[in-house]
Design an enzyme around this catalytic site. Structure first.
Site, PDB file in Angstrom:
ATOM      1  N   ASP A 137      -2.259   1.933  -7.565  1.00 30.37           N
ATOM      2  CA  ASP A 137      -3.459   2.577  -7.062  1.00 30.37           C
ATOM      3  C   ASP A 137      -3.840   3.621  -8.113  1.00 30.37           C
ATOM      4  O   ASP A 137      -3.026   3.966  -8.976  1.00 30.37           O
ATOM      5  CB  ASP A 137      -3.167   3.224  -5.713  1.00 30.37           C
ATOM      6  CG  ASP A 137      -4.370   3.976  -5.164  1.00 30.37           C
ATOM      7  OD1 ASP A 137      -5.477   3.418  -5.204  1.00 30.37           O
ATOM      8  OD2 ASP A 137      -4.194   5.125  -4.728  1.00 30.37           O
ATOM      9  N   ASP A 173      -0.145   5.868  -2.811  1.00 27.41           N
ATOM     10  CA  ASP A 173       0.171   7.160  -2.197  1.00 27.41           C
ATOM     11  C   ASP A 173      -0.532   7.421  -0.879  1.00 27.41           C
ATOM     12  O   ASP A 173      -0.143   8.331  -0.144  1.00 27.41           O
ATOM     13  CB  ASP A 173      -0.187   8.290  -3.164  1.00 27.41           C
ATOM     14  CG  ASP A 173      -1.691   8.527  -3.224  1.00 27.41           C
ATOM     15  OD1 ASP A 173      -2.427   7.541  -3.408  1.00 27.41           O
ATOM     16  OD2 ASP A 173      -2.124   9.688  -3.080  1.00 27.41           O
ATOM     17  N   ASP A 213      -3.172   2.695   1.431  1.00 22.29           N
ATOM     18  CA  ASP A 213      -2.280   1.838   0.657  1.00 22.29           C
ATOM     19  C   ASP A 213      -1.177   1.222   1.519  1.00 22.29           C
ATOM     20  O   ASP A 213      -0.445   0.348   1.049  1.00 22.29           O
ATOM     21  CB  ASP A 213      -1.627   2.630  -0.483  1.00 22.29           C
ATOM     22  CG  ASP A 213      -2.628   3.076  -1.538  1.00 22.29           C
ATOM     23  OD1 ASP A 213      -3.517   2.265  -1.868  1.00 22.29           O
ATOM     24  OD2 ASP A 213      -2.535   4.215  -2.009  1.00 22.29           O
TER      25      ASP A 213
END
Length: 398
Positions: free
Chosen positions: A106, A295, A299
């Site tokens: 990410d 994080d 996600d």
């Protein structure tokens, strides 16, 4: 919460450990059958030696080395990684990490620090900067997302009351303020409220939209900084043979800017959580072993759906609960260290199992032939187990 995650990791066994347990079970059954056969043979030929020889067979073939081969290596590796701030929370993580072929990041809060700065507020229509900030902060008042915290801190004065708040992870927040329904988040999400036809301005910053069913109300431009070790870490991961990608919910231009800085060719932006999961599934369908690093709350689905997952220590609690590893150190370079350690761990487990098998193959015939007395058998069994433990402890030295 960290203690609970550690307990979970300790109760879950890697596949190779479960295989070793099954082998040990078959091994014990085979040894009992062999010992019975040996006892019967010696009883018929030299009855006075039957007990001693049978005892030697049972002692020398104790399956301790087989049973210790995996847990000692996993424990040593887990301890070494915990010291550098990489916490293993699921039993299969090390084994999967050793076989990884792809690592997907990410962007915000993972490759970047996640400490966003509000670069500019662009009101549209009749509203001013203070008004749109107050509306945005009221909508985000119950969210833990970094953008929500930033907007809440940027607003001044009393906030209007927001009702019917509904958060969609990876998309944004919807609510009613003074009888008007607002949405804040990605342009795609906000545009769906009133089927708005608006274009995202190309920029290297992250842009958050605020709008109603009738029109866009404001843009919020945010910026973030790359982690200092990001470039070196990506280079290190590539040297280990992993293919690196970025899958982000941020605007494509901001994702492209980070990807270019890190020399990552494969990246996508403006992805919803379910779309990230689809991309990971596509890699898995062609044989990829995928590690996902993220994080945020958004996600969590892709962290749970990847082969092995890693949550950044400063991330959300839901990300921590969904992940197989937690990067408490916040240093991306430790991911490569984790992969190296995982590969060494699997190699040492194989060495331990090979030694245990070879030892028993060599020792059993000698004991069955009456060439090993019980004290020698006990010494041989102890030395065999000690070799396995000492070999595993090499992992603690890095």
């Amino acid at each position: 919460a960290i203690v609970r995650l550690l307990d979970r990791a300790q109760t879950e066994k890697p596949q190779i450990a479960r295989m070793a347990d099954r082998i040990s079970g078959w091994f014990v059954s085979a040894i009992l059958l062999l010992a019975t056969t040996v006892a019967a043979w010696w009883a018929m030929h030299e009855p006075d030696k039957a007990f001693v020889v049978t005892l030697s067979v049972l002692v020398i073939t104790c399956p301790c080395a087989l049973s210790l081969a995996t847990p000692t290596a996993v424990t040593a590796a887990t301890g070494a990684l915990t010291k550098i701030g990489l916490l293993i929370t699921r039993g299969h993580a090390l084994e999967t990490l050793a076989k990884a072929t792809h690592i997907v990041f990410d962007k915000t809060g993972t490759l970047t620090h996640g400490r966003l700065r509000l670069e500019s507020v662009i009101p549209l229509g009749d509203t001013n900067k203070e008004q749109v900030l107050a509306i945005a902060a009221a909508l985000e008042s119950r969210s833990e997302h970094p953008v929500a915290r930033l907007l809440a801190h940027s607003a001044q004065g009393d906030l209007p009351e927001a009702t019917e708040l509904e958060s969609r992870p990876g998309h944004g927040v919807e609510g009613i303020i003074d009888g008007t329904r607002y949405r804040i988040g990605s342009l795609r999400y906000v545009s769906e409220l009133g089927d708005l036809d608006a274009e995202q301005h190309k920029s290297g910053t992250t842009r958050i939209a605020l709008g109603t069913a009738k029109s866009l109300v404001a843009w919020f431009e945010l910026s973030d900084t790359l982690r200092s070790d990001a470039e070196e870490s990506i280079r290190d991961l590539r040297s280990l043979g992993l293919e690196v990608q970025i899958l982000s919910g941020d605007v494509p231009e901001a994702v492209a800017s980070v990807a270019q800085s890190l020399k990552i060719d494969q990246y996508e932006g403006e992805l919803r959580p379910e779309e990230k999961l689809e991309r990971v599934r596509a890699l898995q369908n062609v044989g990829g072993i995928v590690v996902m690093a993220g994080d945020g709350v958004n996600d969590a689905p892709v962290l749970a759906g990847s082969d092995a997952s890693l949550a950044v220590g400063s991330g959300s609690q839901l990300a921590h609960a969904s992940a197989d590893m937690i990067l408490l150190s916040e240093q991306l370079s430790h991911i490569a260290d984790g992969i190296r350690t995982a590969r060494r761990t699997v190699s040492i487990i194989r060495q331990n199992l090979s030694w245990a098998v070879l030892y028993n193959v060599a020792a059993v015939p000698l004991a069955a032939a009456g060439l090993v007395v019980p004290w020698m058998a006990a010494l041989g069994m102890s030395i065999s187990s000690l070799i396995v433990v000492v070999n595993s402890l090499r992992l603690k030295s890095g």
